[in-house]
Design an enzyme around this catalytic site. Sequence first.
Site, PDB file in Angstrom:
ATOM      1  N   LYS A  54     -51.464  -4.406  27.825  1.00 21.96           N
ATOM      2  CA  LYS A  54     -50.259  -3.576  27.764  1.00 21.96           C
ATOM      3  C   LYS A  54     -49.444  -3.889  26.522  1.00 21.96           C
ATOM      4  CE  LYS A  54     -49.875  -3.225  32.821  1.00 21.96           C
ATOM      5  NZ  LYS A  54     -49.064  -3.586  34.011  1.00 21.96           N
ATOM      6  N   SER A  81     -46.371  -7.038  30.890  1.00 22.15           N
ATOM      7  CA  SER A  81     -46.392  -7.800  32.135  1.00 22.15           C
ATOM      8  C   SER A  81     -47.213  -7.086  33.192  1.00 22.15           C
ATOM      9  CB  SER A  81     -44.956  -8.017  32.636  1.00 22.15           C
ATOM     10  OG  SER A  81     -44.928  -8.881  33.749  1.00 22.15           O
ATOM     11  N   ASP A  82     -47.783  -7.870  34.096  1.00 16.62           N
ATOM     12  CA  ASP A  82     -48.543  -7.299  35.214  1.00 16.62           C
ATOM     13  C   ASP A  82     -48.409  -8.229  36.412  1.00 16.62           C
ATOM     14  OD1 ASP A  82     -50.610  -5.101  35.877  1.00 16.62           O
ATOM     15  OD2 ASP A  82     -51.530  -6.934  36.666  1.00 16.62           O
ATOM     16  N   THR A  83     -48.255  -7.647  37.593  1.00 17.19           N
ATOM     17  CA  THR A  83     -48.056  -8.430  38.810  1.00 17.19           C
ATOM     18  C   THR A  83     -49.050  -8.014  39.890  1.00 17.19           C
ATOM     19  OG1 THR A  83     -45.675  -8.640  38.374  1.00 17.19           O
ATOM     20  CG2 THR A  83     -46.403  -9.058  40.627  1.00 17.19           C
ATOM     21  N   GLY A 118     -48.427 -12.000  35.161  1.00 15.47           N
ATOM     22  CA  GLY A 118     -48.833 -12.365  33.808  1.00 15.47           C
ATOM     23  C   GLY A 118     -47.858 -11.766  32.813  1.00 15.47           C
TER      24      GLY A 118
END
Length: 205
Positions: A54, A81-83, A118
């Site tokens: 991203k 960001s990634d969750t 992340g």
Amino acid sequence: MVTQIPIILASNSPRRKELLERAGYTFTVMPSDCDEATDIRFPKDMVMELAGRKAENVYKKVCADHAGTEAETQPFIVIGSDTVVALNGRILGKPVDYDDAYNTLNSLSGQTHNVYTGVSIMYYDGEKCRTKTFYENTEVTFYPMTHEEIVGYLATGDPFDKAGSYGIQTQGGLFVKGIKGSYDNVVGLPLSRLYHELNEMLCGQ
């Protein structure tokens, strides 16, 4: 100190925007449109991989937009960001439909799960780009949930755009018995870790 270097958030998440605003950052939003398909099944590796994709996707867009202009040599920062939520190592993403959301919440009932976020920071100092990617893991324990409680929560519509089918900062927080780790990480961005990682990155320039 909160940096004054322009920040671009590679996410349209209202929760991540609220967190950055609360911390006092000034930023613009440019959602990534990168491919998020992956065969990675380890949660920490997945969130770092997708956060990096991203950030890179948006970084390249900004560089292309700035090419040949005065902005080409101006510093900027991109945050991706990634969750994901994981129960016993099994990744629980955003629900695909009502039944998926119900089954996810039912599986979390009375259990302890993990929330991984992340974060990838790409910092262009006017000459070169440096990247730092990391993750945070928070343990979340739910109270047992009745069928009626799950159905009532689903009726609010809140679960359907959230990893793990709940939001800790909304009505989903009523089912949380306790957490171990960063609360903000569960919301979608480990704010304190981001602040210190970013400052360390900028001080190393």
